[in-house]
Design a protein around this motif. Sequence first.
Motif, short mmCIF file in Angstrom:
data_model
loop_
_atom_site.label_atom_id
_atom_site.label_comp_id
_atom_site.label_asym_id
_atom_site.label_seq_id
_atom_site.Cartn_x
_atom_site.Cartn_y
_atom_site.Cartn_z
N GLY A 38 0.78 -1.23 0.00
CA GLY A 38 0.00 0.00 0.00
C GLY A 38 0.82 1.28 0.00
N LYS A 39 2.12 1.19 -0.06
CA LYS A 39 2.99 2.37 0.01
C LYS A 39 3.10 3.03 -1.36
CE LYS A 39 5.87 2.29 3.08
NZ LYS A 39 5.83 3.10 4.28
N PRO A 40 2.82 4.36 -1.44
CA PRO A 40 3.01 5.06 -2.70
C PRO A 40 4.47 4.94 -3.16
CG PRO A 40 1.72 6.40 -1.20
CD PRO A 40 2.25 5.23 -0.41
N THR A 41 4.64 4.47 -4.39
CA THR A 41 5.96 4.17 -4.92
C THR A 41 6.01 4.56 -6.40
OG1 THR A 41 6.08 2.28 -3.41
CG2 THR A 41 7.67 2.32 -5.19
N ALA A 42 7.10 5.21 -6.79
CA ALA A 42 7.27 5.61 -8.18
C ALA A 42 8.65 5.20 -8.67
CB ALA A 42 7.07 7.12 -8.33
N VAL A 43 8.81 5.18 -9.99
CA VAL A 43 10.06 4.80 -10.62
C VAL A 43 10.45 5.88 -11.62
CG1 VAL A 43 11.27 3.05 -11.96
CG2 VAL A 43 9.38 2.38 -10.47
N VAL A 44 11.69 6.32 -11.56
CA VAL A 44 12.26 7.25 -12.53
C VAL A 44 13.63 6.75 -12.91
CG1 VAL A 44 10.99 9.21 -11.54
CG2 VAL A 44 13.33 8.75 -10.77
N GLY A 45 14.25 7.39 -13.88
CA GLY A 45 15.61 6.99 -14.19
C GLY A 45 16.13 7.58 -15.47
N THR A 46 17.38 7.27 -15.69
CA THR A 46 18.07 7.69 -16.89
C THR A 46 18.91 6.53 -17.39
OG1 THR A 46 19.48 9.40 -17.87
CG2 THR A 46 20.02 8.72 -15.62
N ALA A 47 19.04 6.45 -18.70
CA ALA A 47 19.82 5.37 -19.29
C ALA A 47 20.47 5.88 -20.57
CB ALA A 47 18.93 4.16 -19.58
N LEU A 48 21.45 5.14 -21.02
CA LEU A 48 22.20 5.51 -22.21
C LEU A 48 21.33 5.55 -23.47
CD1 LEU A 48 24.88 6.06 -23.67
CD2 LEU A 48 25.20 3.58 -23.78
N GLY A 49 20.42 4.62 -23.60
CA GLY A 49 19.63 4.47 -24.82
C GLY A 49 18.68 5.62 -25.11
#
Length: 184
Positions: A107-118
């Motif tokens: 139930g925990k608010p969770t997000a995903v972000v990021g950076t990559a070479l492609g």
Amino acid sequence: MSIRVLALVGSLRAGSHNRQLAEAAVRHAPDGVSVEIYDALAEVPFYNEDLDTESGAPEPANRLRTAVSGVDAVLLFSPEYNGTMPAVLKNAIDWLSRPYGAGALQGKPTAVVGTALGQYGGVWAQEEIRKALGIAGAKVVDEEPLAIPGSLNRFAETHPENDTEVIESLHKVLGRLTADVAAA
């Protein structure tokens, strides 16, 4: 009310652009939001149900579970390794999903972000992470995606904390995460 967000970084490399992105989130978090980077993912052993028993789990896994339990939201920063998520993040999600139905992510608010070479900035990895998080019981916040392509060139001479577009995007993600915390 101050909202506490724990950052989990999926690259263990010292000069990681995702680590730098997490540092930018720490330094430029909106008012009323604090972001802390969890620095011990490398210490957590690979998930093994034989190690995760009613009598206890390895101390590094317990520290991770306690850290996630003690915050309002979680923000994962991920590169893309061979078209998917790094093992260190998958391992963290596995430990945090247990015990089934009552894990630290439940139930925990969770997000995903990021950076990559492609050229897509790691969107495949982010999709896989969101899927795993949802199955693990997290409240996945995906209305403000942030996948920054071409990390090697974009951040060659500029730290993400000095990139206005990156800071604005991080503010949007953190704003959406905090809105989910406030709604809970």
